[in-house]
Design an enzyme around this catalytic site. Structure first.
Site, short mmCIF file in Angstrom:
data_model
loop_
_atom_site.label_atom_id
_atom_site.label_comp_id
_atom_site.label_asym_id
_atom_site.label_seq_id
_atom_site.Cartn_x
_atom_site.Cartn_y
_atom_site.Cartn_z
N ASP A 83 0.82 -1.22 0.00
CA ASP A 83 0.00 0.00 0.00
C ASP A 83 0.85 1.27 0.00
OD1 ASP A 83 1.00 0.03 2.58
OD2 ASP A 83 -0.95 -0.04 3.59
N HIS A 112 3.40 1.95 2.17
CA HIS A 112 3.94 2.40 3.47
C HIS A 112 5.45 2.22 3.56
CE1 HIS A 112 3.02 -1.88 5.10
NE2 HIS A 112 4.32 -1.78 5.10
C1 F6R Z 1 9.27 -3.46 8.58
C2 F6R Z 1 8.56 -2.32 8.01
C3 F6R Z 1 7.65 -2.47 6.84
C4 F6R Z 1 8.13 -3.49 5.81
C5 F6R Z 1 7.13 -3.59 4.67
C6 F6R Z 1 7.57 -4.60 3.64
O1 F6R Z 1 10.09 -3.05 9.66
O2 F6R Z 1 8.70 -1.26 8.51
O3 F6R Z 1 7.52 -1.21 6.23
O4 F6R Z 1 9.39 -3.09 5.33
O5 F6R Z 1 5.89 -3.92 5.17
O6 F6R Z 1 7.58 -5.86 4.24
P1 F6R Z 1 8.27 -7.10 3.50
O7 F6R Z 1 9.69 -6.77 3.36
O8 F6R Z 1 8.04 -8.26 4.44
O9 F6R Z 1 7.58 -7.26 2.20
#
Ligand code: F6R
Length: 260
Positions: free
Chosen positions: A136, A138
């Site tokens: 999304d 973030h």
């Molecule tokens: C984790 C964090 C999140 C992840 C994001 C992607 O500390 O802050 O922003 O980086 O949700 O997650 P993955 O890498 O598991 O796809």
């Protein structure tokens, strides 16, 4: 913003691991910013490999977590502090108290958030911040709609993020609703930001973040305002980038004197 399109996540792990090793050699008081989840795992694997080879020491470095779940007991296997102990600290040579996360067990969470900001400042700020990106848009857990001027605070996870993170828990219902996360403005204070994105599920958010307008609806788009961001992606994650041919050409022709 430098966008580097690579064949696989391991190649990104090697490049970012190399950048961290060089920085650690030149900066005894190195401060790293740590993300969790799947995206930084190739970097952490590369750092452990370098340590085992004897070409990396983080003995005098410090590190700060990007975010943490609220509501999990200390030591819960899915808490981000436990993740970082398992995936990052194990196999490296950091001092026992070198890694810090926000105190999500504190009775006064706003005070704990302010104390966390103060601790990052007191350490001299983050030299290199690792980030993943949510589907999304973030960064940290700054969900769409987050202020681009936000600081460390309590946030409520969006439905999409709780669904995405359900893979780490027995069921989606077990994913905590609340987190403490560094704010977008906190993240932007890091001197170098490295964003990692792998897989097709990230293609839309990544394209919006890198090539779309700067908007609170895609918090990662705020990275466009930072002077030193390096984005490492694999081909599936790069599939929505209009300027992909330009990024490839730029990387292939990168002057040898220019580091990451
Ligand atoms: C984790 C964090 C999140 C992840 C994001 C992607 O500390 O802050 O922003 O980086 O949700 O997650 P993955 O890498 O598991 O796809």
């Amino acid at each position: 913003m430098e966008v580097v399109i690579l064949d696989d996540p391991a190649a990104a792990g090697g490049l970012v691991g190399g950048a961290i090793a060089s920085l650690a050699a030149a900066t005894p008081a190195l401060v790293l910013g740590l993300a969790t989840g799947s995206s930084p795992l190739p970097v952490y694997a590369d750092l452990r490999r370098r340590r085992a080879e004897g070409s990396l020491s983080l003995a005098t470095a410090r590190a700060f977590l990007l975010d943490e779940y609220v509501g999990l007991p200390p030591g819960h296997p899915q808490s981000y502090r436990t993740y970082v102990a398992r995936e990052f600290e194990a196999g490296l040579d950091l001092a026992d108290d070198a890694v810090q996360g926000p105190d999500v067990q504190a009775a006064d969470l706003p005070a704990a958030c302010a104390a966390y900001e103060a601790a990052i400042d007191a350490a001299g700020g983050v030299d290199l911040q690792l980030l993943g990106i949510g589907a999304d848009g973030h960064i940290g857990f700054n969900e769409p709609g987050s202020s681009l001027g936000s600081r460390t605070r309590l946030k409520t996870l969006g439905e999409q993020t709780r669904r995405d993170n359900a893979r780490f828990f027995a069921s989606a219902d077990e994913v905590p609703r609340h987190v403490v996360t560094q704010g977008v403005a906190t993240i932007l204070q890091a001197r170098h930001i490295v964003l990692l994105a792998f897989g097709e599920a990230k293609a839309g958010a990544l394209a919006a973040a890198v090539e779309g307008p700067v908007t609170a609806m895609i918090p990662a788009s705020a990275l466009q305002l930072h002077p030193h961001v390096t984005v490492f992606v694999d081909e599936p994650a790069a599939s929505g980038l209009r300027l992909a041919p330009y990024y490839r050409e730029t990387w292939a022709a990168k002057p040898t004197w220019q580091s990451l």
